[in-house]
Structures are given as C-alpha cells and as structure tokens.
Scaffold this motif. Sequence first.
Motif, PDB file in Angstrom:
ATOM      1  N   GLY A  42      32.170  30.630  30.933  1.00 22.72           N
ATOM      2  CA  GLY A  42      31.100  29.848  31.540  1.00 22.72           C
ATOM      3  C   GLY A  42      29.730  30.203  30.998  1.00 22.72           C
ATOM      4  O   GLY A  42      28.970  29.306  30.599  1.00 22.72           O
ATOM      5  N   PRO A  43      29.341  31.486  30.970  1.00 22.22           N
ATOM      6  CA  PRO A  43      28.015  31.843  30.433  1.00 22.22           C
ATOM      7  C   PRO A  43      27.822  31.428  28.977  1.00 22.22           C
ATOM      8  O   PRO A  43      26.736  30.984  28.596  1.00 22.22           O
ATOM      9  N   GLN A  44      28.865  31.571  28.163  1.00 26.22           N
ATOM     10  CA  GLN A  44      28.761  31.143  26.769  1.00 26.22           C
ATOM     11  C   GLN A  44      28.563  29.630  26.686  1.00 26.22           C
ATOM     12  O   GLN A  44      27.758  29.143  25.882  1.00 26.22           O
ATOM     13  N   ALA A  45      29.269  28.896  27.521  1.00 21.95           N
ATOM     14  CA  ALA A  45      29.115  27.437  27.535  1.00 21.95           C
ATOM     15  C   ALA A  45      27.702  27.039  27.915  1.00 21.95           C
ATOM     16  O   ALA A  45      27.097  26.161  27.283  1.00 21.95           O
ATOM     17  N   LEU A  46      27.158  27.672  28.944  1.00 18.20           N
ATOM     18  CA  LEU A  46      25.807  27.340  29.391  1.00 18.20           C
ATOM     19  C   LEU A  46      24.793  27.641  28.308  1.00 18.20           C
ATOM     20  O   LEU A  46      23.882  26.841  28.045  1.00 18.20           O
ATOM     21  N   HIS A  47      24.954  28.767  27.635  1.00 22.39           N
ATOM     22  CA  HIS A  47      24.023  29.127  26.555  1.00 22.39           C
ATOM     23  C   HIS A  47      24.055  28.101  25.429  1.00 22.39           C
ATOM     24  O   HIS A  47      23.002  27.613  24.989  1.00 22.39           O
ATOM     25  N   LEU A  48      25.248  27.764  24.964  1.00 19.81           N
ATOM     26  CA  LEU A  48      25.355  26.801  23.859  1.00 19.81           C
ATOM     27  C   LEU A  48      24.829  25.432  24.271  1.00 19.81           C
ATOM     28  O   LEU A  48      24.170  24.742  23.482  1.00 19.81           O
ATOM     29  N   ALA A  49      25.121  25.026  25.496  1.00 21.27           N
ATOM     30  CA  ALA A  49      24.665  23.711  25.963  1.00 21.27           C
ATOM     31  C   ALA A  49      23.149  23.632  26.024  1.00 21.27           C
ATOM     32  O   ALA A  49      22.567  22.565  25.808  1.00 21.27           O
ATOM     33  N   LEU A  50      22.492  24.760  26.293  1.00 16.44           N
ATOM     34  CA  LEU A  50      21.035  24.770  26.418  1.00 16.44           C
ATOM     35  C   LEU A  50      20.344  24.871  25.070  1.00 16.44           C
ATOM     36  O   LEU A  50      19.256  24.318  24.892  1.00 16.44           O
ATOM     37  N   VAL A  51      20.941  25.567  24.115  1.00 19.51           N
ATOM     38  CA  VAL A  51      20.278  25.753  22.821  1.00 19.51           C
ATOM     39  C   VAL A  51      20.725  24.734  21.785  1.00 19.51           C
ATOM     40  O   VAL A  51      20.033  24.515  20.783  1.00 19.51           O
ATOM     41  N   GLY A  52      21.879  24.094  22.008  1.00 21.78           N
ATOM     42  CA  GLY A  52      22.386  23.123  21.046  1.00 21.78           C
ATOM     43  C   GLY A  52      22.056  21.699  21.446  1.00 21.78           C
ATOM     44  O   GLY A  52      21.563  21.439  22.545  1.00 21.78           O
ATOM     45  N   GLU A  53      22.331  20.775  20.548  1.00 18.93           N
ATOM     46  CA  GLU A  53      22.134  19.352  20.810  1.00 18.93           C
ATOM     47  C   GLU A  53      23.490  18.662  20.693  1.00 18.93           C
ATOM     48  O   GLU A  53      24.008  18.480  19.604  1.00 18.93           O
ATOM     49  N   TYR A  54      24.049  18.294  21.851  1.00 14.13           N
ATOM     50  CA  TYR A  54      25.388  17.719  21.890  1.00 14.13           C
ATOM     51  C   TYR A  54      25.345  16.302  22.440  1.00 14.13           C
ATOM     52  O   TYR A  54      24.497  15.970  23.276  1.00 14.13           O
ATOM     53  N   ASP A  55      26.282  15.495  21.962  1.00 12.46           N
ATOM     54  CA  ASP A  55      26.414  14.137  22.474  1.00 12.46           C
ATOM     55  C   ASP A  55      27.257  14.096  23.739  1.00 12.46           C
ATOM     56  O   ASP A  55      27.075  13.211  24.582  1.00 12.46           O
ATOM     57  N   GLU A  74      24.241  23.932  36.981  1.00 14.81           N
ATOM     58  CA  GLU A  74      23.087  24.548  36.334  1.00 14.81           C
ATOM     59  C   GLU A  74      22.511  23.646  35.257  1.00 14.81           C
ATOM     60  O   GLU A  74      21.294  23.552  35.091  1.00 14.81           O
ATOM     61  N   LEU A  75      23.360  22.955  34.528  1.00 17.94           N
ATOM     62  CA  LEU A  75      22.874  22.013  33.512  1.00 17.94           C
ATOM     63  C   LEU A  75      22.072  20.892  34.154  1.00 17.94           C
ATOM     64  O   LEU A  75      21.015  20.506  33.651  1.00 17.94           O
ATOM     65  N   ARG A  76      22.571  20.362  35.264  1.00 16.30           N
ATOM     66  CA  ARG A  76      21.910  19.224  35.897  1.00 16.30           C
ATOM     67  C   ARG A  76      20.680  19.652  36.688  1.00 16.30           C
ATOM     68  O   ARG A  76      19.585  19.119  36.495  1.00 16.30           O
ATOM     69  N   ALA A  77      20.846  20.597  37.605  1.00 14.88           N
ATOM     70  CA  ALA A  77      19.753  20.957  38.508  1.00 14.88           C
ATOM     71  C   ALA A  77      18.768  21.920  37.873  1.00 14.88           C
ATOM     72  O   ALA A  77      17.553  21.785  38.033  1.00 14.88           O
ATOM     73  N   GLY A  78      19.289  22.893  37.122  1.00 15.03           N
ATOM     74  CA  GLY A  78      18.412  23.902  36.552  1.00 15.03           C
ATOM     75  C   GLY A  78      17.743  23.461  35.267  1.00 15.03           C
ATOM     76  O   GLY A  78      16.523  23.554  35.119  1.00 15.03           O
ATOM     77  N   ALA A  79      18.547  22.975  34.326  1.00 11.50           N
ATOM     78  CA  ALA A  79      18.024  22.616  33.004  1.00 11.50           C
ATOM     79  C   ALA A  79      17.674  21.143  32.865  1.00 11.50           C
ATOM     80  O   ALA A  79      17.114  20.736  31.847  1.00 11.50           O
ATOM     81  N   LYS A  80      17.991  20.311  33.874  1.00  8.12           N
ATOM     82  CA  LYS A  80      17.715  18.871  33.833  1.00  8.12           C
ATOM     83  C   LYS A  80      18.372  18.189  32.633  1.00  8.12           C
ATOM     84  O   LYS A  80      17.857  17.207  32.098  1.00  8.12           O
ATOM     85  N   SER A  81      19.516  18.723  32.215  1.00  8.02           N
ATOM     86  CA  SER A  81      20.218  18.149  31.067  1.00  8.02           C
ATOM     87  C   SER A  81      20.903  16.854  31.456  1.00  8.02           C
ATOM     88  O   SER A  81      21.480  16.734  32.540  1.00  8.02           O
ATOM     89  N   GLU A  82      20.857  15.870  30.559  1.00  8.61           N
ATOM     90  CA  GLU A  82      21.510  14.587  30.793  1.00  8.61           C
ATOM     91  C   GLU A  82      22.702  14.371  29.866  1.00  8.61           C
ATOM     92  O   GLU A  82      23.240  13.273  29.793  1.00  8.61           O
ATOM     93  N   VAL A  83      23.132  15.426  29.157  1.00  7.07           N
ATOM     94  CA  VAL A  83      24.278  15.288  28.258  1.00  7.07           C
ATOM     95  C   VAL A  83      25.522  14.962  29.078  1.00  7.07           C
ATOM     96  O   VAL A  83      25.809  15.642  30.065  1.00  7.07           O
ATOM     97  N   PRO A  84      26.277  13.923  28.723  1.00  6.97           N
ATOM     98  CA  PRO A  84      27.473  13.573  29.491  1.00  6.97           C
ATOM     99  C   PRO A  84      28.487  14.717  29.501  1.00  6.97           C
ATOM    100  O   PRO A  84      28.699  15.390  28.489  1.00  6.97           O
ATOM    101  N   VAL A  85      29.108  14.926  30.654  1.00  4.22           N
ATOM    102  CA  VAL A  85      30.105  15.981  30.825  1.00  4.22           C
ATOM    103  C   VAL A  85      31.424  15.356  31.252  1.00  4.22           C
ATOM    104  O   VAL A  85      31.481  14.616  32.241  1.00  4.22           O
ATOM    105  N   LEU A  86      32.480  15.659  30.496  1.00  2.31           N
ATOM    106  CA  LEU A  86      33.841  15.272  30.861  1.00  2.31           C
ATOM    107  C   LEU A  86      34.552  16.513  31.362  1.00  2.31           C
ATOM    108  O   LEU A  86      34.745  17.474  30.613  1.00  2.31           O
TER     109      LEU A  86
END
Length: 234
Positions: A42-55, A74-86
């Motif tokens: 989980g922590p590795q996923a969060l780190h990569l999702a925040l520093v990388g640019e994914y579709d 954390e991606l949605r509420a904390g980082a405000k990321s809109e990258v789609p998650v499956l």
Amino acid sequence: MSEFPSEDRMRVLVVDDNRDICRNIGDYLELFGHVLDFAFTGPQALHLALVGEYDVIVLDLMLPGMDGLDVCRELRAGAKSEVPVLMLTARDTLPDKLDGFRAGTDDYLVKPFAMQELLARLRALHDRRKGHHARRLVVGDLTLDRGTREVSRGGRRIALNPVGFTILEKMMEASPEVVTRADLETLLWGDECPASDALRSHVYQLRRTMESPCGERMLRTVHGVGYRLLDPDD
C-alpha cells in the motif's frame, strides 16, 4: 500489432502483492503497447501514484502496510487525485463493493477475471476521463473546483457570486487564450443580453475580488475583443 493508436496507449500502475498476477497483467497489457509500473504494498502504491503520471490504476484490495481502500481514500481526499481506479478483489458481496465506491474507486473487478475484461474496463475508464472536463482548474496560484464551487488564490478562499464564478470558469478553461465579449455574453445571458456595460461591471467586480488581496494582475482586457486570464509568472 497494437489494438489502440499510440495516443490511446495507457500508462498503468498495477498494485497487487501477488507478483504472478502482476506479471500476467503486465504481459497481457504490454502486448497492446501499454506502459506499466508495479507496486506490491500500500505505501509503495501511494508513493508511485503521487509522484507518477498514470492514466489508470489497477488496485488490489488486500495489500501489506495499507489496504486498497485506504490507498484510494488518501488519493481522493488527501491528494485530490482524479486518476481512475479499478479495484481488484476476491470479495464479491454488495457491501464490499459499496465500501470500494465510497472510498473513491471508479470500477470494481472480482477475481478471478478474464484479461480481456480487464483491458476493456481500463479502456472505458481511460476514455471516460479523456472525455470529461477536469473537476479542478488551475492557472498559476488560482484554483477553481467545479464540484464544490470553491475558488482560492494562493491558498486564500475567494467568494464569488454565480456570474463571477461562471466568467472565471470560462476564462480558466480558455487560459491563456482570449475569450471574446460576445462569447461571455452568450454564455451568461443567451440572446437576451442586458445593457452594454453589464459584462464590464461583472468583470470589474471579479477582478477586484480575485486581484486586490494579491496585487498581481491575472485578468487582462484585450481592447475591442474580450478578456484573457494569465499566470502572473508567465
């Protein structure tokens, strides 16, 4: 031969602690030209999702260190990321699926799954995101959130009336291009435009509200044409 044109190839983050599953997904998606990164906790996923640019992100529910629901929250509420998650999971009950959607996942696929279905769902998420306007617009230190209708500049909230919000949203969409007076008047009033100085008055008020506290001009008048919004640092 790739199924998709090069512009439709996706960069995918695959998150699963089962390396065989990661390998199988990677082997299949790479056949179609997609580019993949992998995370196994989980922590590795969060780190990569925040520093990388994914579709799109393929996210397993059960992960070491932080489960998939917490990563998604954390991606949605904390980082405000809109990258789609499956979300991938062996849990197939309705409450499990509802928990995933509440955490911010966009789609849900139950293990075991067919690779063809995974690819179809990823493509649908990718295409849907490309077709949607971004929820958040950013120009310089100015941010507009379409969902909450909040506007801030330099971290300071700005209160706008509905007309001012509509003008600013249009200007931020077009930035740094010029938006004509006629386009703004049609957007605001359709074919029933009020007095000729109405738009000028609204733009003046918008300029005062968003620029007075900061002192740096962003909203510029293009005489005889319209207005444009610029990052002060440009």
